[in-house]
Design an enzyme around this catalytic site. Sequence first.
Site, short mmCIF file in Angstrom:
data_model
loop_
_atom_site.label_atom_id
_atom_site.label_comp_id
_atom_site.label_asym_id
_atom_site.label_seq_id
_atom_site.Cartn_x
_atom_site.Cartn_y
_atom_site.Cartn_z
N SER A 20 0.83 -1.20 0.00
CA SER A 20 0.00 0.00 0.00
C SER A 20 0.86 1.25 0.00
O SER A 20 1.97 1.26 0.55
CB SER A 20 -0.90 0.02 1.24
N TYR A 75 -2.43 -0.16 10.02
CA TYR A 75 -2.60 -0.72 8.68
C TYR A 75 -1.31 -0.60 7.88
O TYR A 75 -0.83 -1.57 7.28
CB TYR A 75 -3.73 0.00 7.96
#
Length: 346
Positions: A132, A157
């Site tokens: 990501s 995350y």
Amino acid sequence: MTFTKAPIFVTGAAGFIGAAVAERLLAMGQAVVGIDDLNAYYDVRLKEARLARLMSHPGFSFERLTLADRAATADVFARHRPSHVVHLAAQAGVRYSIEHPETYIDSNLVGFGNVLEGCRHGGVAHLVYASSSSVYGANTDLPFRVEQTVDHPISLYAATKKANELMAHAYSHLYRLPVSGLRFFTVYGPWGRPDMAVFLFTDAIWHGRPIKVFNNGDMQRDFTFIDDVVDAVVALLPRPATPDPAWTGADPDPATSNAPYRIYNVGNHSPEPLMALIGHIEEALGRKAELDFQPMQAGDVQATFADVTSLAQAVDFAPRTPLKEGVARFATWYREVWLGQIAKDN
């Protein structure tokens, strides 16, 4: 790509990117085994609708399981023996990770570890997995380059995605498993996630609700259309990562290795102001937005901007969908599919 007789695993096959990748592979004649647990992080009807489209293909089979289940994951690898794996299953969302950290540990760390073990023991030719843009964290040197260090995540995350890259490198080094990590930048498009800005804003504007605009609108994102993302994944899949002959431990490149390991940015290489996105949605819907300006949220960043040079060198990648066109295509899907078929039961 060169088709394989063995199936390709696509984890997260009922998710946004997973379903799109699986559909492209199936259209190319490749057998696909989709894996998903159909969790309720967002509206399960959307996941079920994506999955129903895949189930119409004769080359598709589906396994419902949680990848954090070690025995079940080992079993599915043993039964199907995939040639390649596209690992897109994960607990997504920066803000959600602040309230529900345990789900990120289970899915993104334990689940990924079980996938690595399946690939190791199954002799998988190439593991392509989702990282990501969030891993860039506190970095502010734009555009974000894969050669930068990413040691300062600002959300759990992001930390789990950085951990995935480290875990993948360890397996690549120890077992010569070819691995390619893809740092996705704000992916949007038809069948997209309802927790992301394009869907959230479109839905709110259509129904006359105010939209929350964080950092008082002073935000930029490298919005990347789903078709461009799928192009990158499918192009990389048959090209296993290889050791970089120029890599040296005296001056280590974080994006390559003397192991078969690569990291790539997958973005549009064109950061857009958040207010421009809102304007494109207003134009596509023919409706004006009611803006609720908010301060920056914890775990968020002001701007993202992908340098895709290494991806372009590897597979001649060039994003081809400008934001205005992509938003228009999403808005058409939202009206004709989401409102017309999926959300009509509300």
